[in-house]
Design a protein around this motif. Sequence first.
Motif, PDB file in Angstrom:
ATOM      1  N   ASN A 157     -11.697   7.969  -3.769  1.00 19.39           N
ATOM      2  CA  ASN A 157     -10.633   7.330  -2.993  1.00 19.39           C
ATOM      3  C   ASN A 157     -10.129   8.139  -1.807  1.00 19.39           C
ATOM      4  N   VAL A 158     -10.704   9.316  -1.570  1.00 19.68           N
ATOM      5  CA  VAL A 158     -10.219  10.193  -0.501  1.00 19.68           C
ATOM      6  C   VAL A 158     -10.431   9.616   0.898  1.00 19.68           C
ATOM      7  N   GLU A 159     -11.348   8.667   1.026  1.00 20.95           N
ATOM      8  CA  GLU A 159     -11.629   8.079   2.339  1.00 20.95           C
ATOM      9  C   GLU A 159     -10.712   6.891   2.657  1.00 20.95           C
ATOM     10  N   TYR A 160      -9.712   6.647   1.803  1.00 14.83           N
ATOM     11  CA  TYR A 160      -8.900   5.437   1.977  1.00 14.83           C
ATOM     12  C   TYR A 160      -7.399   5.744   2.055  1.00 14.83           C
ATOM     13  N   PRO A 161      -6.983   6.648   2.932  1.00 14.42           N
ATOM     14  CA  PRO A 161      -5.550   6.969   3.006  1.00 14.42           C
ATOM     15  C   PRO A 161      -4.687   5.789   3.436  1.00 14.42           C
ATOM     16  N   GLU A 162      -5.188   4.955   4.354  1.00 16.32           N
ATOM     17  CA  GLU A 162      -4.381   3.826   4.831  1.00 16.32           C
ATOM     18  C   GLU A 162      -4.146   2.815   3.707  1.00 16.32           C
ATOM     19  N   GLU A 163      -5.193   2.536   2.939  1.00 16.31           N
ATOM     20  CA  GLU A 163      -5.062   1.595   1.829  1.00 16.31           C
ATOM     21  C   GLU A 163      -4.099   2.125   0.758  1.00 16.31           C
ATOM     22  N   ILE A 164      -4.177   3.420   0.492  1.00 11.64           N
ATOM     23  CA  ILE A 164      -3.305   4.019  -0.518  1.00 11.64           C
ATOM     24  C   ILE A 164      -1.861   4.046  -0.029  1.00 11.64           C
ATOM     25  N   TYR A 165      -1.654   4.388   1.236  1.00  9.82           N
ATOM     26  CA  TYR A 165      -0.293   4.405   1.767  1.00  9.82           C
ATOM     27  C   TYR A 165       0.311   2.998   1.749  1.00  9.82           C
ATOM     28  N   LYS A 166      -0.469   2.007   2.144  1.00 12.06           N
ATOM     29  CA  LYS A 166       0.020   0.625   2.140  1.00 12.06           C
ATOM     30  C   LYS A 166       0.381   0.198   0.716  1.00 12.06           C
ATOM     31  N   PHE A 167      -0.433   0.609  -0.247  1.00 14.15           N
ATOM     32  CA  PHE A 167      -0.154   0.288  -1.651  1.00 14.15           C
ATOM     33  C   PHE A 167       1.176   0.905  -2.086  1.00 14.15           C
ATOM     34  N   ILE A 168       1.420   2.146  -1.688  1.00 18.44           N
ATOM     35  CA  ILE A 168       2.681   2.819  -2.013  1.00 18.44           C
ATOM     36  C   ILE A 168       3.863   2.032  -1.455  1.00 18.44           C
ATOM     37  N   ILE A 169       3.751   1.607  -0.201  1.00 12.36           N
ATOM     38  CA  ILE A 169       4.832   0.853   0.443  1.00 12.36           C
ATOM     39  C   ILE A 169       5.012  -0.511  -0.213  1.00 12.36           C
TER      40      ILE A 169
END
Length: 320
Positions: free
Chosen positions: A132-144
Amino acid sequence: MDTGILEILMKKFLNEYPKYISFCWHGGEPLLAGISFFKAVHNVQKRLRKERQEIENRLQTNATLVNEEWAKFFKDQKYKIGISIDGPELLNDQQRLLISNKGTFGKIMKGIEILKKHEIKFSVLMTISNKNVEYPEEIYKFIIDQKFHSIKLNPCFGSNAFRVDFMKYADFMNKIFDFWFADDRDDISCGHLGNIINGLLGGAPRICHTRNSCYRHVKIDYNGDVLPCDSFLGNDFKFGNLITQEIYDIVNAQNYKAFFSESRKILAECLICKWQKLCGGGCSRHSFNGQMEKASNKMCEAKKVMFRHISQSVNIQIGG
């Protein structure tokens, strides 16, 4: 953990720390021990508790087993809960699987909804791996989207198939920082980013791996073995066993003192590094290789990449 061992450990620790003590229940998955185990924990603590003694219980769970009974227990006993989830469904289910090989995302989210229903606050722990290290935008959006407010994003390390390249992890964290900083979300504690900014502003380090010393806490294994913390596995740094030894004997033993003394050592390369006060030498888990000798931290260069990026972003320059 056998309830007999539990009784011994509770008695020794509650006697040793009569004012305040915090227990953090980890696994594996601690809820697999069953609610009867944790009810036994509560009964033992209640019976052995000293007058005015404060006892805190924390628990880290993947939430797949959380139901109404668990939630009511956590609420009644004032447990502080951490949830392990590794991003949105597609990412989480690449690395968090049931024994049937099915993904856990649906069960985790159901557990989270039950906690929210009972108004139980929780923090979130995400393991950043090579999946999952290549998906910071997806992870940040999930957090929000999920309105998470306290998140840790820890790198997967060791010899397992999911271990992440530390430089890729640094790039991931820099991107998370950019999203977080641009949004000006001071209501979100995102990884160790706030601690880095606090350090850049001259504040004292708040977390163990920026203090150039492990905290004076220990990991107690199911059989009573004592290790530095849950990052250390195996017997390389086993200090003793609380079933056969007293706390006093363990913390005054040579190997215990040697480890904490060595963990405080400042390496020559750190003495000349401009980030030393901010970094503190990093987590000891990345500086020991099975020997009682502190070596160069495996995350050193990755940390420098993060420090440079964040210091430039907030326009605070560190000399040297």
